[in-house]
Design an enzyme around this catalytic site. Sequence first.
Site, PDB file in Angstrom:
ATOM      1  N   GLU A  64     -76.382  22.886  45.187  1.00 18.16           N
ATOM      2  CA  GLU A  64     -77.019  21.868  44.349  1.00 18.16           C
ATOM      3  C   GLU A  64     -76.593  20.463  44.763  1.00 18.16           C
ATOM      4  O   GLU A  64     -77.413  19.536  44.802  1.00 18.16           O
ATOM      5  CB  GLU A  64     -76.651  22.089  42.871  1.00 18.16           C
ATOM      6  CG  GLU A  64     -77.099  23.426  42.325  1.00 18.16           C
ATOM      7  CD  GLU A  64     -76.016  24.491  42.393  1.00 18.16           C
ATOM      8  OE1 GLU A  64     -75.890  25.278  41.444  1.00 18.16           O
ATOM      9  OE2 GLU A  64     -75.291  24.542  43.425  1.00 18.16           O
ATOM     10  N   ALA A 178     -74.444  62.497  77.737  1.00 15.67           N
ATOM     11  CA  ALA A 178     -73.380  63.485  77.926  1.00 15.67           C
ATOM     12  C   ALA A 178     -72.257  62.969  78.809  1.00 15.67           C
ATOM     13  O   ALA A 178     -71.091  63.360  78.651  1.00 15.67           O
ATOM     14  CB  ALA A 178     -73.971  64.767  78.514  1.00 15.67           C
ATOM     15  N   TRP A 184     -78.133  50.665  78.504  1.00 15.49           N
ATOM     16  CA  TRP A 184     -78.392  50.357  77.106  1.00 15.49           C
ATOM     17  C   TRP A 184     -79.384  51.375  76.575  1.00 15.49           C
ATOM     18  O   TRP A 184     -80.411  51.629  77.205  1.00 15.49           O
ATOM     19  CB  TRP A 184     -78.951  48.942  76.935  1.00 15.49           C
ATOM     20  CG  TRP A 184     -78.000  47.875  77.360  1.00 15.49           C
ATOM     21  CD1 TRP A 184     -78.043  47.157  78.493  1.00 15.49           C
ATOM     22  CD2 TRP A 184     -76.865  47.387  76.614  1.00 15.49           C
ATOM     23  NE1 TRP A 184     -77.028  46.240  78.521  1.00 15.49           N
ATOM     24  CE2 TRP A 184     -76.281  46.374  77.382  1.00 15.49           C
ATOM     25  CE3 TRP A 184     -76.310  47.727  75.390  1.00 15.49           C
ATOM     26  CZ2 TRP A 184     -75.160  45.685  76.942  1.00 15.49           C
ATOM     27  CZ3 TRP A 184     -75.206  47.045  74.970  1.00 15.49           C
ATOM     28  CH2 TRP A 184     -74.636  46.027  75.740  1.00 15.49           C
ATOM     29  N   GLY A 286     -68.547  58.349  59.910  1.00  8.11           N
ATOM     30  CA  GLY A 286     -68.392  59.529  59.072  1.00  8.11           C
ATOM     31  C   GLY A 286     -67.404  59.313  57.946  1.00  8.11           C
ATOM     32  O   GLY A 286     -67.620  59.768  56.818  1.00  8.11           O
TER      33      GLY A 286
END
Length: 351
Positions: A64, A178, A184, A286
């Site tokens: 403000e 793997a 990327w 997780g």
Amino acid sequence: MTGSAPQGTRRARERAALGEALTVSRSALGVSTPNPPVGAVVLDAAGAVVGRGATEAPGGRHAEVVALDAAGSRARGGTLVVTLEPCSHHGRTGPCTTRAIREGIARVVYAVADPTPDAAGGAETLRRAGVDVARADDDEVIAARTGPLRFWLHRMTRGRPFVTWKYAASLDGRVAAADGTSMWITGAKSRRHAHDRRQEVDVLVVGSGTVAADDPALTARRWDGSPAPRQPLRAVMGLTEVPGDATVRGTDGRFRHLATRDPEVALEMLGEVQHVLVEGGPQLAGAFLAAGLVDEVEAYLAPLVLGAGRPAVDDAGVATLIQAHRFRIVETTPLGADIHLRLLAHQEGTP
């Protein structure tokens, strides 16, 4: 804004001003903590925008005051439109209500009532001073509560920061092939989008395993690769000591080692932050999911299948389908060949 403008015209101008205030408030994300990221717009007596502002860093001006400073004498007789009820207490700065009254503001429109006991009551203070005060319409309130203010509101109501889990993966949920290669999986537009997001959070968290495997910088960068003006605190969670030469340590003092495996403890160690971005790796994701501490998911999905490799998340405390962590999609954005999904936890709902 007072004057003789028809009611419909006045409300249309105020709605547009509130939309502009919401947009302006986004610039306070990652800057204003522990203060709320507020946006404000000043309309002069004729309804024209004469000032805009967002909350500055702690110790700086509230939104403000920034907007009123920009408006100057043109604020007199005008309207102050703000995403959060103006404060009425002395903190690091003076009350915004006092400044609005001193500048001759005739009307104040705000979206969200301040839930904090020490700062609430600004609307009533303004009314006692003869200022016309109005709460925004329901749809505008919802827009404000689900905009930049949502992280601060979450902190105020839940007593902990809002947690976003971000990951980039193949269609089959792999974050690396793997052989461990991951650069990327997603394209340049996704990576640029993710770096824009980094600028808006307080803390970026990864696990010590990610640091050992990838030696990430965890900085926010512009599209040209240069450092962004706003940088989150870089935090590494885990009991393993972070090497002294790890890139994540940087040289700007914005590094923290959270020596714990408990997500709740880690959040407590971070203090008054409002928004935490968990970026990796699978074990860390997780752990936060199993603890019920993921409020939002930012997923970047690439149109490819790996079939094997590292999953986006390891053990999340789910043994049967009924225990699944459920989210609802609230935003989908194509990013080149990829797609970005933003999802909220079902229990999060509307902040």
